[in-house]
Every structure is written in C-alpha cells, then in structure tokens.
Design an enzyme around this catalytic site. Structure first.
Site, PDB file in Angstrom:
ATOM      1  N   TYR A 119       1.896  -7.616  14.796  1.00 50.42           N
ATOM      2  CA  TYR A 119       1.800  -8.619  15.850  1.00 50.42           C
ATOM      3  C   TYR A 119       2.436  -9.965  15.542  1.00 50.42           C
ATOM      4  O   TYR A 119       2.545 -10.807  16.430  1.00 50.42           O
ATOM      5  CB  TYR A 119       0.330  -8.781  16.253  1.00 50.42           C
ATOM      6  CG  TYR A 119      -0.176  -7.525  16.932  1.00 50.42           C
ATOM      7  CD1 TYR A 119       0.149  -7.264  18.253  1.00 50.42           C
ATOM      8  CD2 TYR A 119      -0.921  -6.585  16.228  1.00 50.42           C
ATOM      9  CE1 TYR A 119      -0.272  -6.103  18.879  1.00 50.42           C
ATOM     10  CE2 TYR A 119      -1.346  -5.412  16.846  1.00 50.42           C
ATOM     11  CZ  TYR A 119      -1.020  -5.179  18.171  1.00 50.42           C
ATOM     12  OH  TYR A 119      -1.424  -4.024  18.781  1.00 50.42           O
TER      13      TYR A 119
ATOM     14  N   PHE B 223     -13.359  -6.340  20.213  1.00 46.55           N
ATOM     15  CA  PHE B 223     -13.003  -6.035  21.595  1.00 46.55           C
ATOM     16  C   PHE B 223     -11.766  -5.168  21.612  1.00 46.55           C
ATOM     17  O   PHE B 223     -11.136  -4.950  22.589  1.00 46.55           O
ATOM     18  CB  PHE B 223     -12.795  -7.324  22.412  1.00 46.55           C
ATOM     19  CG  PHE B 223     -11.722  -8.232  21.879  1.00 46.55           C
ATOM     20  CD1 PHE B 223     -10.405  -8.094  22.300  1.00 46.55           C
ATOM     21  CD2 PHE B 223     -12.012  -9.225  20.965  1.00 46.55           C
ATOM     22  CE1 PHE B 223      -9.408  -8.938  21.825  1.00 46.55           C
ATOM     23  CE2 PHE B 223     -11.031 -10.080  20.477  1.00 46.55           C
ATOM     24  CZ  PHE B 223      -9.728  -9.928  20.919  1.00 46.55           C
TER      25      PHE B 223
ATOM     26  N   SER C 143      -5.316  -3.550  14.458  1.00 44.37           N
ATOM     27  CA  SER C 143      -5.537  -2.361  13.628  1.00 44.37           C
ATOM     28  C   SER C 143      -4.513  -2.313  12.496  1.00 44.37           C
ATOM     29  O   SER C 143      -4.802  -1.829  11.400  1.00 44.37           O
ATOM     30  CB  SER C 143      -5.449  -1.094  14.486  1.00 44.37           C
ATOM     31  OG  SER C 143      -4.206  -1.040  15.171  1.00 44.37           O
ATOM     32  N   GLU C 144      -3.306  -2.809  12.778  1.00 45.18           N
ATOM     33  CA  GLU C 144      -2.246  -2.894  11.772  1.00 45.18           C
ATOM     34  C   GLU C 144      -1.657  -4.304  11.823  1.00 45.18           C
ATOM     35  O   GLU C 144      -0.865  -4.618  12.715  1.00 45.18           O
ATOM     36  CB  GLU C 144      -1.162  -1.840  12.038  1.00 45.18           C
ATOM     37  CG  GLU C 144      -1.659  -0.412  11.897  1.00 45.18           C
ATOM     38  CD  GLU C 144      -0.558   0.603  12.114  1.00 45.18           C
ATOM     39  OE1 GLU C 144       0.115   0.967  11.135  1.00 45.18           O
ATOM     40  OE2 GLU C 144      -0.372   1.019  13.276  1.00 45.18           O
TER      41      GLU C 144
ATOM     42  N   VAL D 207      -4.453  -1.209  22.857  1.00 39.07           N
ATOM     43  CA  VAL D 207      -2.993  -1.126  22.803  1.00 39.07           C
ATOM     44  C   VAL D 207      -2.573   0.069  21.953  1.00 39.07           C
ATOM     45  O   VAL D 207      -3.058   0.234  20.827  1.00 39.07           O
ATOM     46  CB  VAL D 207      -2.398  -2.419  22.209  1.00 39.07           C
ATOM     47  CG1 VAL D 207      -0.875  -2.313  22.118  1.00 39.07           C
ATOM     48  CG2 VAL D 207      -2.806  -3.628  23.039  1.00 39.07           C
TER      49      VAL D 207
END
Length: 409
Positions: free
Chosen positions: A123, A409, A118-119, A82
């Site tokens: 989310y 993943f 990653s951050e 993403v």
C-alpha cells in the site's frame, strides 16, 4: 473478455464474500460472521471486478468517523475486503480499484482513507503510511504481578454477559473515542459485529465474558475476555484471552488487569492490539516475562490534504509550508501552508517557498501524531528545506497519547 468493475448488488453479496474468503486463505467463516459483515457494509460503497461470471477482485469502503488529534471525528473511508484473484495478478486491477475508491472518497468529502494491511508492502505505492502501531503481550502470570495505584481496591468488579452489558460499555467507549486518535466512532452494526462470538471461531476457548469495573454504580471500565483451559500433566495451564480492555481512570484499569492475571487455573494472559503506550507496560512487575511485541496496525493517507490538516489540532503553534508529492492523488500535489495550534488550524494552497518536502505517505504516517516527522526525516522520507522547520513541525504534529485502532475492519 473485458474485466468489468461494478457495484455489488444484494444478490451478489454471497458470491463476492466467498471470493474474498478464498483470497484470504479459504477458511470460511460461520454464517453469523458473514451476516455481521453484511450488516456493516454499505453496498453503495462495495465494488467487485468480474471476468465473465467470475469475481476476480473486490474493494469496499466502509464509512467511518475517525478521531484525530484534538478530538474531532473526521469522515474517513475505511478500505476493506480488498483482493485480486491470483489468476489476475499484475494487470493493474488493484490500482484500478484503488483509483475508483479514492476518487469516490474525495467526491464524498472524506479527507482521510485508512486500512489495515494483510501485506504491508502493497500500500505504500498508493500513498498510505503507517499511522498507528499496536502492542501485543503474553503475560506469565506465575511470575508477573500487577502494581495498582491508589483507589484500585475501591473498584467493584463483576462478571456478566457481553450482550447484557453492551449498552453501558458502548456509552463508555463513546466517551473514550475523542481522547485518543485513531479510534472509530461506532457506526450502526459494529457493536453487534464486535460482540459476535460463534462457537466455531473460538479455537478451543470459552464463550466471551464481560468484566465490569464500577464505583458507586458508575461504570469506569470493562474487559471482554475468554478462557482457554489446558492441563500440562496434572497442572492447570490455561490462558486468559483479553479481547477488549477500556477504562476511564487508572485505578479501574489496574483493578481489571489484576483480576485478569489472577483467574483460577490459568498461567498466562494474552492481550492483542493494545495501544503502544498502554498502561500495562508500567503496571506489570516484569515486562521481560510479558513478551511485548509491536506491530504495524493502521495505515492512513490524506485524500484531501487541506481538509485533513485543518481537521486536527496541533500540540504547539505551527506555521509551515509543506511541499507535498502525491503520485496517486495528483490533486494533493503542491505547496500547502499549515497554520494553527492547540485551538485549531487552517491549511491552504500557497506559492510561498517550502519549509518541508514530503510525500503523501509520510504525511499519512505523521497525521495521527504517533509517527514523528523527525523520525521520517531520519529515514529520508521528509526533507527539511528551511533550517529549523523540521523540529518545529515535528513538535506540533506530535500528540500526548499514541493513536490506536481498537478493532479491525
């Protein structure tokens, strides 16, 4: 110009992959790594945003079967690759892709969606909560030993090629998947990706080797590891980098850990992304000299509340009405009666009064049994409506072993 969201065609794969690589720092992976990612990606589930001829965003949903409490393997959307280009931030593009991805997961009958972040700050607004953590360790083997249980000295250890041992190791991994929530069953292509070891990506370490633990010809465990040699003046000061360590019995696990801490010319062992309840915590003679660190690992959210809650079992009998708020997947909004226990569960809509009120992100965090509903309530994320409901539900949702994602993943 209108920004178009469309499925990635085969001839567009390299272009999209390059855009993703730039988004994650611009360090381009070897061609073998790119090919491995292509091998595990279903282009029917890979989408990109195009501004003219430029890729300005991407979103991939990998088809998983994820283990949940009770051992069932639940169809799951693994959100991956993403990104939104830095030139196109704050235009609602991530929301647009997430909307599309979760709608498709629902249409596909996937009750769960998971990702690694990653951050982490991104989310939560899409209903994801931290469902599994991971443990990292760096063991000072000059000062730390390994206690081994009875039977460890009867374990036969041997070292071989990871590719040669792969069929036996994957069979053992398959046996382990239902025993711990959060583990994905290996889909086609994933074994090859996990074994990938291009020299350009080793960072000064050796090729990966595979340690096998056996008794009477039966494989009990395996570890994949590499060596990073170093000398401080004239003193050997190398590092053992443990990539995988799986076993079906305590003696085999301890025998392999002891071996890894005693390899010649090394003074430390690095283990990354282990379960938070990993046996090493209890086997090491000095955890203070082992630099233990806990990190967020797997984020989860229910795509279909009823199907997700009915797919797992519960540590104790439970009959609770959950009032779920879900600002992103509105079909989950409302009150749900969860009834079940160790033998199974059902979940359906109800008009009965709520016992607990919580957002989808809190439900995702608690789903795999590694995050307590009581802890979430202490943080103000779960509200007890009926006295006593919180303790009963928290006990039921908990699980004896911590959830664990063994590979990214």
């Amino acid at each position: 110009m209108t920004i178009a969201l469309r499925r990635v065609a085969e001839h567009e794969w390299d272009t999209v992959y390059e855009a993703v690589s730039w988004a994650f720092g611009g360090l381009f992976e070897p061609a073998a790594e790119r090919a491995a990612w292509r091998g595990v990606t279903d282009l029917e589930r890979a989408f990109a945003l195009w501004d003219g001829d430029a890729v300005v965003g991407s979103f991939t949903s990998l088809p998983f079967r994820l283990s949940v409490p009770g051992g069932a393997l639940v169809p799951t959307a693994g959100v991956s690759m993403v990104h939104v280009a830095s030139t196109h931030r704050r235009q609602g593009l991530l929301r647009r892709m997430m909307r599309h991805g979760l709608d498709r997961a629902r249409e596909a009958g996937e009750p769960l969606a998971v990702l690694t972040a990653s951050e982490p700050a991104i989310y939560g607004r899409f209903g994801f909560g931290v469902a599994a953590y991971a443990l990292q360790a760096e063991i000072d083997t000059a000062r730390v030993g390994v206690r081994v249980p009875p039977g460890a000295d009867d374990v036969r250890l041997s070292v071989t090629s990871p590719h040669e041992a792969a069929p036996r190791c994957e069979e053992l991994y398959t046996r382990l998947v239902p025993t711990r929530p959060g583990m994905p069953a290996r889909q086609p292509g994933w074994t090859e990706k996990i074994l990938l070891d291009p020299p350009e990506s080793r960072g000064g370490a050796s090729a990966t080797r595979c340690l096998l633990a056996e008794r009477d010809g039966e494989l009990l465990g395996y570890a994949r590891y590499a060596l990073r040699p170093r000398w401080t003046a004239t003193v050997p000061d190398g590092t053992v980098i443990v990539r995988d360590l799986d076993a079906v019995e305590p003696a085999a696990y301890a025998a392999m850990l002891r071996f890894l801490t005693r390899i010649d010319l090394t003074s430390r062992v690095q283990l990354g992304m282990r379960p938070v309840d990993d046996p090493l915590v209890h086997l090491l003679t000095d955890v203070r000299r082992s630099e233990l660190r806990t990190l967020d690992r797997l984020y989860a959210r229910p795509v279909d509340v009823a199907a997700a809650l009915a797919a797992r079992t519960y540590a104790a009998d439970v009959d609770v009405v959950l009032d779920v708020t879900d600002g992103f997947c509105g079909w989950n909004e409302g009150r749900w009666r969860l009834s079940g226990g160790p033998g199974g569960a059902r979940c359906e809509r109800t008009s009965d009064p709520a016992d607990l009120a919580l957002p989808a992100g809190a439900l995702g965090a608690a789903y795999l049994g590694g995050t307590s509903l009581a802890a979430l309530a202490a943080a103000g994320l779960v509200r007890e409506v009926r006295a006593g409901a919180l303790a009963a539900a928290a006990t039921a949702f908990a699980w004896p072993v911590a959830p664990w994602l063994p590979h990214g993943f």
